[in-house]
Design a protein around this motif. Structure first.
Motif, PDB file in Angstrom:
ATOM      1  N   LEU A  69       5.610-118.511 -84.667  1.00  0.00           N
ATOM      2  CA  LEU A  69       4.751-118.136 -83.538  1.00  0.00           C
ATOM      3  C   LEU A  69       3.697-119.219 -83.320  1.00  0.00           C
ATOM      4  CD1 LEU A  69       4.098-116.005 -81.422  1.00  0.00           C
ATOM      5  CD2 LEU A  69       2.589-114.908 -83.093  1.00  0.00           C
ATOM      6  N   THR A  70       4.092-120.295 -82.639  1.00  0.00           N
ATOM      7  CA  THR A  70       3.158-121.391 -82.377  1.00  0.00           C
ATOM      8  C   THR A  70       2.845-121.489 -80.896  1.00  0.00           C
ATOM      9  OG1 THR A  70       5.025-122.915 -82.214  1.00  0.00           O
ATOM     10  CG2 THR A  70       3.958-122.724 -84.357  1.00  0.00           C
ATOM     11  N   GLY A  71       3.325-120.536 -80.090  1.00  0.00           N
ATOM     12  CA  GLY A  71       3.174-120.649 -78.643  1.00  0.00           C
ATOM     13  C   GLY A  71       2.011-119.877 -78.070  1.00  0.00           C
ATOM     14  N   LEU A  72       1.085-119.388 -78.904  1.00  0.00           N
ATOM     15  CA  LEU A  72      -0.058-118.648 -78.368  1.00  0.00           C
ATOM     16  C   LEU A  72      -0.960-119.585 -77.571  1.00  0.00           C
ATOM     17  CD1 LEU A  72      -1.340-116.318 -81.240  1.00  0.00           C
ATOM     18  CD2 LEU A  72      -0.313-115.635 -79.074  1.00  0.00           C
ATOM     19  N   ASN A  73      -1.317-119.149 -76.372  1.00  0.00           N
ATOM     20  CA  ASN A  73      -2.322-119.896 -75.629  1.00  0.00           C
ATOM     21  C   ASN A  73      -3.675-119.220 -75.791  1.00  0.00           C
ATOM     22  OD1 ASN A  73      -2.407-117.710 -73.825  1.00  0.00           O
ATOM     23  ND2 ASN A  73      -0.819-118.622 -72.528  1.00  0.00           N
ATOM     24  N   SER A  74      -4.722-119.791 -75.226  1.00  0.00           N
ATOM     25  CA  SER A  74      -6.075-119.285 -75.435  1.00  0.00           C
ATOM     26  C   SER A  74      -6.259-117.841 -74.960  1.00  0.00           C
ATOM     27  CB  SER A  74      -7.086-120.204 -74.744  1.00  0.00           C
ATOM     28  OG  SER A  74      -8.394-119.728 -74.936  1.00  0.00           O
ATOM     29  N   PRO A  75      -5.842-117.488 -73.717  1.00  0.00           N
ATOM     30  CA  PRO A  75      -6.014-116.095 -73.282  1.00  0.00           C
ATOM     31  C   PRO A  75      -5.255-115.098 -74.157  1.00  0.00           C
ATOM     32  CG  PRO A  75      -5.579-117.520 -71.406  1.00  0.00           C
ATOM     33  CD  PRO A  75      -5.338-118.338 -72.629  1.00  0.00           C
ATOM     34  N   GLU A  76      -4.071-115.498 -74.662  1.00  0.00           N
ATOM     35  CA  GLU A  76      -3.297-114.584 -75.518  1.00  0.00           C
ATOM     36  C   GLU A  76      -4.009-114.357 -76.842  1.00  0.00           C
ATOM     37  OE1 GLU A  76       1.150-115.807 -73.826  1.00  0.00           O
ATOM     38  OE2 GLU A  76       0.300-116.804 -75.587  1.00  0.00           O
ATOM     39  N   ALA A  77      -4.538-115.407 -77.426  1.00  0.00           N
ATOM     40  CA  ALA A  77      -5.265-115.261 -78.687  1.00  0.00           C
ATOM     41  C   ALA A  77      -6.506-114.396 -78.502  1.00  0.00           C
ATOM     42  CB  ALA A  77      -5.665-116.643 -79.219  1.00  0.00           C
ATOM     43  N   ALA A 108      -4.428-118.388 -89.109  1.00  0.00           N
ATOM     44  CA  ALA A 108      -3.244-119.097 -88.648  1.00  0.00           C
ATOM     45  C   ALA A 108      -3.468-119.826 -87.333  1.00  0.00           C
ATOM     46  CB  ALA A 108      -2.076-118.112 -88.497  1.00  0.00           C
ATOM     47  N   LEU A 109      -4.565-119.526 -86.637  1.00  0.00           N
ATOM     48  CA  LEU A 109      -4.805-120.141 -85.333  1.00  0.00           C
ATOM     49  C   LEU A 109      -5.348-121.558 -85.478  1.00  0.00           C
ATOM     50  CD1 LEU A 109      -6.537-117.184 -83.433  1.00  0.00           C
ATOM     51  CD2 LEU A 109      -4.223-118.058 -83.040  1.00  0.00           C
ATOM     52  N   PRO A 110      -5.019-122.434 -84.534  1.00  0.00           N
ATOM     53  CA  PRO A 110      -5.678-123.744 -84.500  1.00  0.00           C
ATOM     54  C   PRO A 110      -7.183-123.563 -84.303  1.00  0.00           C
ATOM     55  CG  PRO A 110      -3.766-123.685 -83.055  1.00  0.00           C
ATOM     56  CD  PRO A 110      -4.005-122.273 -83.493  1.00  0.00           C
ATOM     57  N   VAL A 111      -7.945-124.597 -84.662  1.00  0.00           N
ATOM     58  CA  VAL A 111      -9.405-124.490 -84.648  1.00  0.00           C
ATOM     59  C   VAL A 111      -9.936-124.082 -83.279  1.00  0.00           C
ATOM     60  CG1 VAL A 111     -11.559-125.773 -84.927  1.00  0.00           C
ATOM     61  CG2 VAL A 111      -9.681-126.130 -86.526  1.00  0.00           C
ATOM     62  N   GLU A 112      -9.411-124.706 -82.197  1.00  0.00           N
ATOM     63  CA  GLU A 112      -9.953-124.415 -80.874  1.00  0.00           C
ATOM     64  C   GLU A 112      -9.669-122.966 -80.459  1.00  0.00           C
ATOM     65  OE1 GLU A 112      -5.924-126.402 -80.403  1.00  0.00           O
ATOM     66  OE2 GLU A 112      -7.745-126.656 -81.600  1.00  0.00           O
ATOM     67  N   LEU A 113      -8.479-122.446 -80.808  1.00  0.00           N
ATOM     68  CA  LEU A 113      -8.180-121.056 -80.464  1.00  0.00           C
ATOM     69  C   LEU A 113      -8.973-120.096 -81.343  1.00  0.00           C
ATOM     70  CD1 LEU A 113      -4.330-120.970 -79.768  1.00  0.00           C
ATOM     71  CD2 LEU A 113      -6.236-121.345 -78.198  1.00  0.00           C
ATOM     72  N   ARG A 114      -9.228-120.505 -82.587  1.00  0.00           N
ATOM     73  CA  ARG A 114     -10.026-119.661 -83.481  1.00  0.00           C
ATOM     74  C   ARG A 114     -11.432-119.490 -82.929  1.00  0.00           C
ATOM     75  NH1 ARG A 114     -10.322-122.333 -88.978  1.00  0.00           N
ATOM     76  NH2 ARG A 114      -8.066-122.224 -88.662  1.00  0.00           N
ATOM     77  N   ALA A 117     -11.303-117.063 -80.014  1.00  0.00           N
ATOM     78  CA  ALA A 117     -11.133-115.689 -80.477  1.00  0.00           C
ATOM     79  C   ALA A 117     -12.417-115.140 -81.072  1.00  0.00           C
ATOM     80  CB  ALA A 117      -9.994-115.620 -81.497  1.00  0.00           C
ATOM     81  N   ASP A 118     -13.139-115.976 -81.844  1.00  0.00           N
ATOM     82  CA  ASP A 118     -14.411-115.538 -82.419  1.00  0.00           C
ATOM     83  C   ASP A 118     -15.415-115.220 -81.323  1.00  0.00           C
ATOM     84  OD1 ASP A 118     -13.405-115.830 -84.940  1.00  0.00           O
ATOM     85  OD2 ASP A 118     -14.333-117.776 -85.321  1.00  0.00           O
ATOM     86  N   ARG A 119     -15.434-116.045 -80.270  1.00  0.00           N
ATOM     87  CA  ARG A 119     -16.352-115.798 -79.166  1.00  0.00           C
ATOM     88  C   ARG A 119     -16.033-114.475 -78.476  1.00  0.00           C
ATOM     89  NH1 ARG A 119     -15.433-120.074 -76.395  1.00  0.00           N
ATOM     90  NH2 ARG A 119     -16.908-121.334 -77.590  1.00  0.00           N
ATOM     91  N   MET A 120     -14.724-114.185 -78.303  1.00  0.00           N
ATOM     92  CA  MET A 120     -14.318-112.916 -77.688  1.00  0.00           C
ATOM     93  C   MET A 120     -14.781-111.738 -78.532  1.00  0.00           C
ATOM     94  SD  MET A 120     -12.743-111.308 -75.245  1.00  0.00           S
ATOM     95  CE  MET A 120     -11.729-112.523 -74.399  1.00  0.00           C
ATOM     96  N   SER A 121     -14.597-111.830 -79.847  1.00  0.00           N
ATOM     97  CA  SER A 121     -14.981-110.726 -80.730  1.00  0.00           C
ATOM     98  C   SER A 121     -16.482-110.493 -80.732  1.00  0.00           C
ATOM     99  CB  SER A 121     -14.502-111.011 -82.158  1.00  0.00           C
ATOM    100  OG  SER A 121     -13.097-111.047 -82.210  1.00  0.00           O
ATOM    101  N   SER A 122     -17.257-111.585 -80.589  1.00  0.00           N
ATOM    102  CA  SER A 122     -18.712-111.451 -80.656  1.00  0.00           C
ATOM    103  C   SER A 122     -19.321-110.983 -79.347  1.00  0.00           C
ATOM    104  CB  SER A 122     -19.337-112.788 -81.066  1.00  0.00           C
ATOM    105  OG  SER A 122     -19.144-113.764 -80.054  1.00  0.00           O
TER     106      SER A 122
END
Length: 331
Positions: A69-77, A108-114, A117-122
């Protein structure tokens, strides 16, 4: 995008096994021609994808082939991290598992997607229950969830709104639904079903010592959507003919507001005549009293008479209070 669609085909075949072109087209909401072109692209890229002809045929991947599963884009993450609602998961006994899964996904996410995702959670917090309502005590939720998961028939004592208010039921629980902070179980009962029961109204529960099979073709999501669509018809079984003062319609909401828009007829004095759905006499009595002098009920006669009696009682009560205050002030 084509790349996203190609990945979706891979994941569908990886998880679902053999699938026909028609099934893939329906799942992806594209044409058969598009599916054929996408399959050709995958084969050209070296994906071990094969087509079996004849009855029971379809596309399949070579046994043992897996795609990472390497095809996640930013909105999906971001969506994945927003979808984890800790309250319901904890109520089902899965709070620790959800937290662990989120930690693994984040790692498992690349740094930029991580970071995304952290920003979304916060910045977003999902709180399902409505205002001004305490959370229901649901003592048997875990047992119902276990029965759903293991396909176990259960015997329950259930509290309902009509007489007799407490009944015994044998249920085959097909699935659980969380709606507006309240848990519901969709279940077959005594050969009939599916029907919907509030889990917090289960007073006693025991394993019936038997397993069941969910009816072929049953889809929990589709059933719940239809159940919600049919809810007004089940709830509002009567109608009232009313006249509303100018501006009173703005105070109506939901089904009543839609009925006013559909049936409202302006009258010469500026009022509006309409046919509004009502649950029962008691509910309608309270609802129309809340509109005060801005509503006149014309039908049914029993509702009009009951409202008139209440108004007379209120007038007598407040009239007596006013008279009493006048006597006191003169003394």
């Amino acid at each position: 995008m084509k790349s996203s669609r190609l990945l979706s085909i891979l994941l569908l075949l990886q998880t679902g096994g053999r699938m026909t072109a028609a099934q893939l087209a329906a799942e992806l909401e594209v044409s058969l021609r598009t599916v054929y072109r996408d399959v050709e692209s995958l084969v050209a890229a070296g994906v071990p994808l094969y087509a079996d002809a004849g009855h029971g045929g379809g596309y399949r991947l070579l046994d043992g082939y897996r795609t990472r599963l390497t095809g996640l884009n930013s909105p999906e993450a971001e969506a994945l991290f927003l979808s984890g609602v800790p309250g319901p998961a904890a109520a089902l006994g899965l709070g620790a598992e959800l937290a662990a899964a989120r930690r693994k996904l984040r790692a498992a996410l690349p740094v930029e997607l991580r970071e995304q995702a952290d920003r979304m959670s916060s910045r977003f917090h999902l709180d399902a229950p409505g205002w001004y309502a305490q959370a229901d005590e649901v003592p048997y939720l875990a047992q119902v969830a276990e029965a759903v998961w293991r396909s176990r028939t259960i015997d329950v004592r259930y509290r309902r709104w009509k007489e007799p208010t407490e009944v015994e039921r044998r249920l085959d629980p097909y699935g659980l639904v969380l709606k507006a902070g309240r848990w519901y179980v969709v279940a077959g009962a005594s050969g009939a079903g599916p029907r919907t029961y509030r889990v917090d109204q289960i007073l006693r529960l025991a394993d019936a010592g038997a397993e069941f099979e969910v009816p072929e073709g049953f889809d929990l999501t589709a059933h719940w959507q239809q159940y919600q669509a049919d809810f007004p018809a089940r709830l509002y079984r009567a109608e009232a003919v009313v006249r509303l003062a100018p501006g009173a319609g703005a105070r109506l909401t939901g089904v009543a507001a839609r009925a006013l828009e559909a049936t409202g007829v302006p009258e010469p004095d500026g009022w509006t005549r309409a046919v509004l759905p009502v649950e029962n006499l008691d509910h309608a009595h309270g609802a129309f009293l809340a509109l005060g002098a801005d509503v006149e009920v014309l039908e049914p006669p029993e509702l009009r008479d009951r409202l008139a009696a209440t108004v007379r009682e209120l007038a007598a009560r407040y009239g007596a209070a006013g008279a009493g205050e006048g006597v006191s002030s003169r003394s």
